[in-house]
Design an enzyme around this catalytic site. Structure first.
Site, PDB file in Angstrom:
ATOM      1  N   PHE A   1       0.855  -1.185   0.000  1.00 47.21           N
ATOM      2  CA  PHE A   1       0.000   0.000   0.000  1.00 47.21           C
ATOM      3  C   PHE A   1       0.897   1.243   0.000  1.00 47.21           C
ATOM      4  O   PHE A   1       1.976   1.229   0.603  1.00 47.21           O
ATOM      5  CB  PHE A   1      -0.900  -0.025   1.239  1.00 47.21           C
ATOM      6  CG  PHE A   1      -1.980   1.018   1.244  1.00 47.21           C
ATOM      7  CD1 PHE A   1      -3.108   0.879   0.457  1.00 47.21           C
ATOM      8  CD2 PHE A   1      -1.864   2.145   2.038  1.00 47.21           C
ATOM      9  CE1 PHE A   1      -4.106   1.839   0.456  1.00 47.21           C
ATOM     10  CE2 PHE A   1      -2.844   3.116   2.048  1.00 47.21           C
ATOM     11  CZ  PHE A   1      -3.970   2.960   1.243  1.00 47.21           C
TER      12      PHE A   1
ATOM     13  N   THR B   1       1.394   3.906   1.528  1.00 49.78           N
ATOM     14  CA  THR B   1       1.947   4.483   2.757  1.00 49.78           C
ATOM     15  C   THR B   1       3.004   3.614   3.418  1.00 49.78           C
ATOM     16  O   THR B   1       3.674   4.064   4.356  1.00 49.78           O
ATOM     17  CB  THR B   1       0.826   4.728   3.781  1.00 49.78           C
ATOM     18  OG1 THR B   1       0.206   3.476   4.102  1.00 49.78           O
ATOM     19  CG2 THR B   1      -0.209   5.699   3.245  1.00 49.78           C
ATOM     20  N   LYS B   2       3.174   2.382   2.957  1.00 43.13           N
ATOM     21  CA  LYS B   2       4.103   1.462   3.609  1.00 43.13           C
ATOM     22  C   LYS B   2       5.561   1.863   3.349  1.00 43.13           C
ATOM     23  O   LYS B   2       5.870   2.634   2.443  1.00 43.13           O
ATOM     24  CB  LYS B   2       3.857   0.035   3.128  1.00 43.13           C
ATOM     25  CG  LYS B   2       2.480  -0.519   3.498  1.00 43.13           C
ATOM     26  CD  LYS B   2       2.295  -0.584   5.000  1.00 43.13           C
ATOM     27  CE  LYS B   2       1.055  -1.377   5.404  1.00 43.13           C
ATOM     28  NZ  LYS B   2      -0.211  -0.683   5.114  1.00 43.13           N
ATOM     29  N   ASN B   3       6.483   1.291   4.139  1.00 45.90           N
ATOM     30  CA  ASN B   3       7.911   1.592   3.972  1.00 45.90           C
ATOM     31  C   ASN B   3       8.372   1.314   2.545  1.00 45.90           C
ATOM     32  O   ASN B   3       9.210   2.025   1.990  1.00 45.90           O
ATOM     33  CB  ASN B   3       8.748   0.776   4.952  1.00 45.90           C
ATOM     34  CG  ASN B   3       8.549   1.203   6.388  1.00 45.90           C
ATOM     35  OD1 ASN B   3       7.465   1.653   6.765  1.00 45.90           O
ATOM     36  ND2 ASN B   3       9.574   1.046   7.213  1.00 45.90           N
ATOM     37  N   LEU B   4       7.831   0.260   1.945  1.00 42.84           N
ATOM     38  CA  LEU B   4       8.007  -0.016   0.528  1.00 42.84           C
ATOM     39  C   LEU B   4       6.622   0.043  -0.091  1.00 42.84           C
ATOM     40  O   LEU B   4       5.865  -0.921  -0.039  1.00 42.84           O
ATOM     41  CB  LEU B   4       8.647  -1.391   0.303  1.00 42.84           C
ATOM     42  CG  LEU B   4       8.880  -1.784  -1.159  1.00 42.84           C
ATOM     43  CD1 LEU B   4       9.861  -0.824  -1.827  1.00 42.84           C
ATOM     44  CD2 LEU B   4       9.374  -3.220  -1.272  1.00 42.84           C
TER      45      LEU B   4
END
Length: 373
Positions: free
Chosen positions: A183, A185-188
């Site tokens: 998603f 907003t995730k770190n990746l």
């Protein structure tokens, strides 16, 4: 000063031309589903996780659902997990036809408390889903011991924890499967939805590959009831570029977390509990989450002064209307219920400036000075 929870604009500007060129190559190739970009990402995320196989899927929620099905979870089974997590964790259990059984959290890490798991096991228990919340690994060794003792599957929900480590091991090599979310907003993060499952088990990997394409192998010959859940080539092209920067971004998140903790503990240790990184863990700080008793009032004050914050999560799953039929009531999981009233996630992204962090902490200090004056 206006400070968002997450600002992806600077990250995009630094990668813009590389991403545009990669997307253009996909468009020119006219291969949009399960092409070379997906295969490369599956290999690289598996390698990052010290796993053998990666299976790209449409999103992190499907990653959990497909994992459970591939592990043989079926109607009538029970799956143990935490009530303090995103809805998708338990939603995947129900979608698989099984029953979620909740176990309370450790109030320090917000992750499932391994000491409470064994008492929740019944003859119907089939699997455990530990959630590595906010970017910190759950205490996995006792969970894995319990799983071996009772012959249970362990499906890791690592949606927020790609790149995290536990006692020298990668999140991704611990359970039977590990589920990641891409998603945005995730770190990746992708530029849309996306997910990945990694595993060391070739049989489980093959089952998951079949399930994600309507249960077919070969094409148009359907072995099981599967789903249309494939990571598309455009998203994989973006993620392949971003993956090269993940380790640095995670390091920067850790630096921001250290700065937050120093500033908050210097000025506000009587009012705020800062996150704890458990010894032996490598926390990747998807979120920097504090505990504060005047949470809602503080959140409103910060918003008024230009600082965005989020509450992950305001209602624990055992109190969600959608799970009412499970029969849980308020008071069943006190640590989760208390956390839901106290947690507040502050802005966190690799490009966050120290000046912004100082403003956030100064604004929090102003709140408490005015609140108790």
């Amino acid at each position: 000063m206006k400070i968002p929870m997450l600002d992806l604009s600077e990250q995009y500007q630094s990668l813009r031309y590389e991403i545009i060129n990669s997307l253009d190559a996909v468009l020119l190739s006219s291969t949009f589903i399960l092409g070379d970009h997906v295969k490369r990402l599956e290999q690289d995320v598996a390698s990052l996780s010290n796993a053998l196989f990666g299976v790209g899927v449409a999103n992190g929620s499907d990653a959990l659902h497909i994992s459970l099905q591939a592990c043989g979870v079926k109607p009538g089974d029970e799956v143990i997990t935490t009530p303090f997590t995103f809805f998708a964790t338990a939603g995947a259990i129900v979608r698989a036809g099984a029953k979620p059984v909740f176990v309370d959290i450790d109030p320090v890490t917000f992750n499932i408390d391994p000491t409470k798991i064994e008492q929740a096991i019944t003859k119907n228990t089939r699997a455990i889903i530990p959630v590595h919340l906010y970017g910190q690994a759950t205490d996995m060794n006792p969970i894995l011991e319990i799983a071996r003792k009772y012959d249970l599957y362990v499906v890791d929900d690592a949606a927020q924890a790609i790149g995290a480590e536990y006692k020298g091991k990668k999140v991704g090599e611990l359970g039977h499967t590990t589920c990641f979310s891409f998603f945005p907003t995730k770190n990746l993060g992708a530029y849309g939805d996306g997910g990945m499952i990694v595993t060391k088990d070739s049989k489980i990997a093959e089952k998951m590959r079949i399930i994600r394409v309507h249960g077919s192998k070969p094409k148009y010959y359907h072995q099981v009831l599967g789903y249309n859940s494939r990571l598309d080539e455009l998203q994989a092209a973006v993620l392949n570029i971003k993956l090269q920067h993940l380790a640095r971004w995670n390091m920067l998140r850790r630096e921001k977390a250290t700065a937050y903790t120093k500033l908050l503990n210097e000025k506000l240790s009587n009012f705020i509990v800062t996150p704890t990184e458990v010894e032996g863990n490598y926390h990747v700080f998807h979120q920097y989450t504090i505990r504060v008793e005047k949470r809602d009032e503080l959140q409103r004050f910060l918003q008024k002064n230009g600082v965005s914050t989020m509450v992950y999560y305001p209602v624990p799953l055992h109190l969600q209307p959608a799970f009412q039929e499970l029969g849980y009531t308020e008071g069943d999981f006190l640590n989760s219920e208390k956390a839901a009233k106290e947690v507040l996630s502050l802005p966190m992204f690799p490009e966050l400036k120290l000046e912004q962090q100082k403003y956030i902490v100064d604004t929090i200090e102003k709140f408490f000075s005015s609140y108790f004056s």
